[in-house]
Design a protein around this motif. Structure first.
Motif, PDB file in Angstrom:
ATOM      1  N   ASN A 108       0.847  -1.197   0.000  1.00 28.06           N
ATOM      2  CA  ASN A 108       0.000   0.000   0.000  1.00 28.06           C
ATOM      3  C   ASN A 108       0.886   1.252   0.000  1.00 28.06           C
ATOM      4  O   ASN A 108       1.632   1.478   0.950  1.00 28.06           O
ATOM      5  CB  ASN A 108      -0.910  -0.008   1.235  1.00 28.06           C
ATOM      6  CG  ASN A 108      -2.018   1.020   1.145  1.00 28.06           C
ATOM      7  OD1 ASN A 108      -1.841   2.098   0.583  1.00 28.06           O
ATOM      8  ND2 ASN A 108      -3.167   0.685   1.699  1.00 28.06           N
ATOM      9  N   PRO A 109       0.801   2.101  -1.016  1.00 27.15           N
ATOM     10  CA  PRO A 109       1.687   3.282  -1.092  1.00 27.15           C
ATOM     11  C   PRO A 109       1.494   4.285   0.042  1.00 27.15           C
ATOM     12  O   PRO A 109       2.397   5.084   0.317  1.00 27.15           O
ATOM     13  CB  PRO A 109       1.296   3.920  -2.437  1.00 27.15           C
ATOM     14  CG  PRO A 109       0.623   2.841  -3.211  1.00 27.15           C
ATOM     15  CD  PRO A 109      -0.045   1.959  -2.205  1.00 27.15           C
ATOM     16  N   ALA A 110       0.318   4.273   0.693  1.00 29.30           N
ATOM     17  CA  ALA A 110       0.024   5.285   1.724  1.00 29.30           C
ATOM     18  C   ALA A 110       0.428   4.848   3.125  1.00 29.30           C
ATOM     19  O   ALA A 110       0.225   5.601   4.082  1.00 29.30           O
ATOM     20  CB  ALA A 110      -1.463   5.638   1.711  1.00 29.30           C
ATOM     21  N   THR A 111       1.004   3.660   3.290  1.00 32.03           N
ATOM     22  CA  THR A 111       1.286   3.165   4.643  1.00 32.03           C
ATOM     23  C   THR A 111       2.343   3.994   5.367  1.00 32.03           C
ATOM     24  O   THR A 111       2.206   4.263   6.560  1.00 32.03           O
ATOM     25  CB  THR A 111       1.755   1.692   4.613  1.00 32.03           C
ATOM     26  OG1 THR A 111       2.795   1.556   3.637  1.00 32.03           O
ATOM     27  CG2 THR A 111       0.628   0.765   4.268  1.00 32.03           C
ATOM     28  N   ILE A 112       3.399   4.403   4.670  1.00 36.14           N
ATOM     29  CA  ILE A 112       4.437   5.216   5.321  1.00 36.14           C
ATOM     30  C   ILE A 112       3.851   6.563   5.737  1.00 36.14           C
ATOM     31  O   ILE A 112       4.080   7.041   6.858  1.00 36.14           O
ATOM     32  CB  ILE A 112       5.651   5.413   4.392  1.00 36.14           C
ATOM     33  CG1 ILE A 112       6.350   4.073   4.126  1.00 36.14           C
ATOM     34  CG2 ILE A 112       6.631   6.410   5.011  1.00 36.14           C
ATOM     35  CD1 ILE A 112       6.997   3.446   5.349  1.00 36.14           C
ATOM     36  N   ALA A 113       3.074   7.199   4.845  1.00 36.64           N
ATOM     37  CA  ALA A 113       2.436   8.475   5.177  1.00 36.64           C
ATOM     38  C   ALA A 113       1.505   8.313   6.377  1.00 36.64           C
ATOM     39  O   ALA A 113       1.421   9.195   7.241  1.00 36.64           O
ATOM     40  CB  ALA A 113       1.667   9.002   3.969  1.00 36.64           C
ATOM     41  N   ASP A 114       0.805   7.166   6.445  1.00 36.44           N
ATOM     42  CA  ASP A 114      -0.093   6.890   7.573  1.00 36.44           C
ATOM     43  C   ASP A 114       0.696   6.817   8.878  1.00 36.44           C
ATOM     44  O   ASP A 114       0.309   7.399   9.895  1.00 36.44           O
ATOM     45  CB  ASP A 114      -0.830   5.574   7.308  1.00 36.44           C
ATOM     46  CG  ASP A 114      -1.899   5.268   8.360  1.00 36.44           C
ATOM     47  OD1 ASP A 114      -2.215   6.167   9.173  1.00 36.44           O
ATOM     48  OD2 ASP A 114      -2.404   4.139   8.369  1.00 36.44           O
ATOM     49  N   ASN A 115       1.824   6.113   8.850  1.00 33.94           N
ATOM     50  CA  ASN A 115       2.653   5.993  10.054  1.00 33.94           C
ATOM     51  C   ASN A 115       3.308   7.320  10.434  1.00 33.94           C
ATOM     52  O   ASN A 115       3.442   7.644  11.613  1.00 33.94           O
ATOM     53  CB  ASN A 115       3.717   4.906   9.854  1.00 33.94           C
ATOM     54  CG  ASN A 115       3.150   3.505  10.013  1.00 33.94           C
ATOM     55  OD1 ASN A 115       2.766   3.087  11.084  1.00 33.94           O
ATOM     56  ND2 ASN A 115       3.068   2.786   8.906  1.00 33.94           N
ATOM     57  N   VAL A 116       3.713   8.100   9.433  1.00 33.33           N
ATOM     58  CA  VAL A 116       4.237   9.445   9.704  1.00 33.33           C
ATOM     59  C   VAL A 116       3.166  10.283  10.384  1.00 33.33           C
ATOM     60  O   VAL A 116       3.414  11.008  11.350  1.00 33.33           O
ATOM     61  CB  VAL A 116       4.701  10.120   8.394  1.00 33.33           C
ATOM     62  CG1 VAL A 116       5.018  11.597   8.637  1.00 33.33           C
ATOM     63  CG2 VAL A 116       5.922   9.422   7.832  1.00 33.33           C
ATOM     64  N   GLY A 117       1.938  10.180   9.875  1.00 33.87           N
ATOM     65  CA  GLY A 117       0.832  10.965  10.410  1.00 33.87           C
ATOM     66  C   GLY A 117       0.550  10.709  11.873  1.00 33.87           C
ATOM     67  O   GLY A 117       0.198  11.628  12.629  1.00 33.87           O
ATOM     68  N   ASP A 118       0.706   9.445  12.291  1.00 32.91           N
ATOM     69  CA  ASP A 118       0.508   9.137  13.713  1.00 32.91           C
ATOM     70  C   ASP A 118       1.435   9.967  14.590  1.00 32.91           C
ATOM     71  O   ASP A 118       1.070  10.377  15.696  1.00 32.91           O
ATOM     72  CB  ASP A 118       0.772   7.645  13.977  1.00 32.91           C
ATOM     73  CG  ASP A 118      -0.295   6.754  13.356  1.00 32.91           C
ATOM     74  OD1 ASP A 118      -1.435   7.219  13.214  1.00 32.91           O
ATOM     75  OD2 ASP A 118       0.012   5.608  13.011  1.00 32.91           O
ATOM     76  N   ASN A 119       2.638  10.212  14.100  1.00 34.38           N
ATOM     77  CA  ASN A 119       3.631  10.955  14.888  1.00 34.38           C
ATOM     78  C   ASN A 119       3.401  12.463  14.849  1.00 34.38           C
ATOM     79  O   ASN A 119       3.447  13.129  15.875  1.00 34.38           O
ATOM     80  CB  ASN A 119       5.036  10.622  14.385  1.00 34.38           C
ATOM     81  CG  ASN A 119       5.422   9.188  14.674  1.00 34.38           C
ATOM     82  OD1 ASN A 119       5.658   8.815  15.806  1.00 34.38           O
ATOM     83  ND2 ASN A 119       5.468   8.360  13.639  1.00 34.38           N
ATOM     84  N   VAL A 120       3.134  13.012  13.665  1.00 36.32           N
ATOM     85  CA  VAL A 120       2.976  14.464  13.588  1.00 36.32           C
ATOM     86  C   VAL A 120       1.644  14.920  14.150  1.00 36.32           C
ATOM     87  O   VAL A 120       1.509  16.054  14.618  1.00 36.32           O
ATOM     88  CB  VAL A 120       3.152  14.967  12.138  1.00 36.32           C
ATOM     89  CG1 VAL A 120       4.532  14.626  11.623  1.00 36.32           C
ATOM     90  CG2 VAL A 120       2.072  14.435  11.213  1.00 36.32           C
ATOM     91  N   GLY A 121       0.630  14.047  14.134  1.00 37.15           N
ATOM     92  CA  GLY A 121      -0.670  14.428  14.682  1.00 37.15           C
ATOM     93  C   GLY A 121      -0.823  14.094  16.148  1.00 37.15           C
ATOM     94  O   GLY A 121      -1.066  14.969  16.985  1.00 37.15           O
TER      95      GLY A 121
END
Length: 730
Positions: A219-232
């Protein structure tokens, strides 16, 4: 300066020292395999890139606001000349707290995954102590900033009659909270949009359309999803609670300076430092609580919650005892009553946390009922979630009603007159301090959640064994509950803090008139301004429910909450649409992704989330800053008073509803994924994923951002009080 005051800077240094110790200890653990290290590095890089971009935007906004404050202070003479500097330090420290927390979280995730290859207890302790880095950094920086400002202002501000020196010092210090609030709102809104755009894109295309598991490396969005957990959920929450902690202490200090003016200089001083000392001791006890968290292999969700509860509840129980000793040592009159207010604040926090846990944890009926509604499709599951969220809001509202009533009553001796009113308001402020006194460990339980979530993502992407994944899933589900509990706690603290700030607003009006406009003899309710009390300003500005200006202000406050919620929800929707289009494009145009033969373009999805968050966060945040100024210019002090009442009441209810509904939908999905009602891939699971996607912006963007909106609008009103006093049309 009395010796006892030095507990405040000492506790800040201890908190920062232990935060560094936990960070260094965490860094000593192994990140695991090369692939685990590579995925963690992708997440770190994405989170760092996002924060750098966000801080560039925020720096421009801060520069503009600082120039405006400088003009108000040095040209127009309607602003405290210390405000531009206080504003900058508040924002800088708030941003720093979020940055350090995010740094620890992104370094911890792979290490927690690797620890779960050996034991559940090892994973829990490492994840929790990584979360404690942010918790202790936040409280340490708050206490460092407060103690430094207090010492500086106490040195530079000259002695004044009628207790005005401490009133001026605390009123000045309160304004640094606006910098913290402004930074927190950008962090929360921007981080929330980022993470939910990625999450919705990953879930909708990956789990629903393509039928692949969550955090699948295809899934191409998985890294962005994991990044989002940290910045949000890490950087955003850290900045948020930094501002709550600082705001509650400073508002209470100001209310103490006002309530104890007639008790002599020493007693007034003791009332001012009392909230600082309670927060300092609570910070030390939080450090103790962190060391008490541990569990056993194969623990259930209830047992894991109990493990965290031992640390949190031990710290809370000990602060009850130590706060009484502090008040007794300071010799405050009615110290038993003031102590009662602190205890009420603690119980209010625990009660809100417990109610949130009941309505959002999969171990209890409300969330299981939502999961069971999936058997008839997504529509009934969504209806059930909305109904549960609405009902759940009634419990924290009731708790706050009882808490405010008892905190005011204990501190005022259950009387209501001009003198007891000030004491009662001091009691409400110190109840907020009591609620947040053990923030060091409470915030650790919240920051733990994103670490556990990222650890689970790392395990899935690296295709580790079922035993490892079951451990990370257990920690992740626990993290969902602690995150929901943390959001309820943050929103509850926002309500009490905002009420204390509302009372402090009128003390700011007094300081502005007497000190900075130099009109101590201005008649306020037929009394010289320097002698006037809180109730005199209420009468002078005609603040009552039959004044249409007050009603108009209340309605504008409610309008602001709904407008802000709608704008942030739509912002997530627009950003998520771009993410969905990109994930679909990659599945369509890059051969071999679904077979695992080609690597997706993760960086492209990270860039889409970053750009979307930066574009979408500005307008809602600027509206929150401008509305109090515009209302002050048009409707004056009475209109601003109504605005703040409307914002606090409607914002608190809406925030609880959104946070709890979103948390319940998320854990209903997790409950099905554990093998219930058909498990992963079933029609019930697909229905729950739809509910979770709707709940994502509820619980991670609009809901948590509202508690900052409440405090920021109060803080903006406090800082721009000179506009409402000097230039209003009405």
């Amino acid at each position: 300066m009395p010796v006892i005051f030095w507990l405040v800077p000492l506790s800040s240094l201890l908190a920062l020292g232990f935060a560094y110790y936990f960070f260094k200890n965490m860094m000593g653990y192994d990140e695991g395999t090369d692939m685990m290290k590579q995925i963690a590095a992708h997440v770190r890089k994405g989170a760092g890139a996002y924060l750098r971009q966000q801080y560039k935007v925020v720096a421009i906004v801060f520069a503009i606001i600082t120039i405006i404050f400088a003009i108000m202070a040095y040209v127009l003479g309607i602003q405290n000349p210390w405000v531009p500097f206080a504003f900058l330090t508040g924002g800088a420290f708030s941003g720093l707290a979020g940055f350090f927390g995010m740094k620890a979280a992104t370094f911890a995730s792979a290490r927690v995954t690797n620890a779960c290859r050996t034991s559940l207890d090892g994973g829990l302790r490492l994840a929790f102590r990584s979360g404690a880095v942010m918790g202790l950094t936040v409280v340490g920086l708050v206490l460092l900033d407060i103690s430094a400002w207090f010492l500086v202002l106490n040195h530079f501000i000259p002695e004044a009659e009628m207790g005005m020196k401490l009133l001026t010092i605390t009123a000045t210090m309160l304004t640094f909270g606006m910098g913290a609030s402004t930074q927190a709102l950008f962090a929360r809104v921007g981080g929330g949009i980022y993470t939910k755009a990625a999450d919705v894109g990953a879930d909708l295309v990956g789990k629903v359309e393509a039928g692949i598991p969550e955090d699948d490396p295809r899934n191409p969005a998985t890294i962005a999803d994991n990044v989002g957990d940290n910045v949000g959920d890490v950087a955003g929450m850290g900045a948020d609670l930094f501002e709550s902690f600082a705001g509650s202490i400073l508002a209470t200090a100001l209310l103490g300076a006002a309530a104890f003016i007639g008790f002599g200089a020493e007693m007034q001083f003791n009332a001012v430092i009392a909230p600082m000392l309670i927060a300092a001791v609570g910070t030390m006890l939080s450090i103790l609580g962190v060391f008490l968290v541990r569990t056993k292999e194969g623990a259930t969700q209830k047992q894991l919650l109990k493990s965290l509860g031992i640390g949190v509840n031990t710290s809370a129980a000990l602060i009850v005892v130590f706060s009484l000793l502090i008040l007794y040592a300071l010799g405050l009159p009615n110290y038993w009553g003031i102590w009662g207010s602190i205890v009420i604040g603690l119980f209010a926090g625990i009660g809100i946390g417990q109610s949130t846990e009941y309505f959002t944890a999969s171990a209890f009926r409300p969330t299981r009922n939502i999961a069971e509604a999936s058997t008839t499709g997504p529509a009934t599951l969504i209806i059930k979630g909305i109904g549960t969220g609405l009902i759940s809001a009634s419990v924290p509202l009731g708790i706050i009603v009882v808490g405010i009533t008892l905190a005011f009553g204990f501190s005022s001796g259950f009387q209501y007159d001009a003198a007891s009113l000030n004491m009662g308001l001091y009691g409400i402020g110190i109840a907020a301090v009591g609620l947040l006194s053990t923030l060091g460990i409470t915030l650790a339980t919240d920051a733990y959640g994103p670490v556990a979530d990222n650890a689970g993502g790392n395990a899935e992407m690296c295709q580790l064994g079922e035993e490892v994944r079951s451990r990370t899933d257990a920690l992740d589900a626990l993290g969902n509950t602690t995150a929901a509990t943390g959001k309820g706690f943050a929103i509850g603290s926002a309500a009490l803090t905002a009420l204390a700030l509302l009372a402090a607003y009128f003390e700011e009006v007094k300081v502005m008139i007497v000190k900075f406009l130099d009109r101590p003899d201005m008649p306020i309710n037929n009394i010289p301004a320097i002698d006037a009390q809180f109730i005199d300003f209420i009468h002078h500005y005609d603040i009552h429910l039959m004044n249409p200006i007050v009603i108009v202000g209340i309605l504008i406050g409610v309008l602001s909450v709904f407008l802000f919620s709608g704008m942030t929800m739509n912002a997530v929707g627009r950003a998520a649409q771009k993410m969905v289009d990109e994930v679909r494009r990659q599945f369509r145009d890059i051969p071999g992704i679904m077979e695992g033969k080609a690597e997706p373009d993760y960086a492209r999805c990270v860039a889409i989330s970053t750009k979307g968050a930066q574009q979408e966060m500005l307008v809602p945040s600027l509206i929150a800053l401008l509305i109090p100024v515009i209302v002050g210019l048009i409707f004056g002090v009475a209109g601003v008073s109504g605005l703040l009442v409307g914002t606090i009441t409607s914002g608190f209810a809406m925030a609880i509803f959104m946070a709890n509904a979103g948390g319940a939908w998320d854990n209903a999905k997790k409950y099905i994924e554990e093998g219930n009602l058909g498990g992963k891939g079933s029609e019930n699971h697909k229905a729950s994923v739809v509910g979770d996607m709707i709940g994502d912006p509820f619980k991670d963007t609009s809901g948590p951002s509202l508690n900052i909106l409440i405090k920021l609008m109060v803080m903006a009103s406090v800082v721009t009080v000179g506009v409402a006093v000097s230039y209003s049309l009405f």
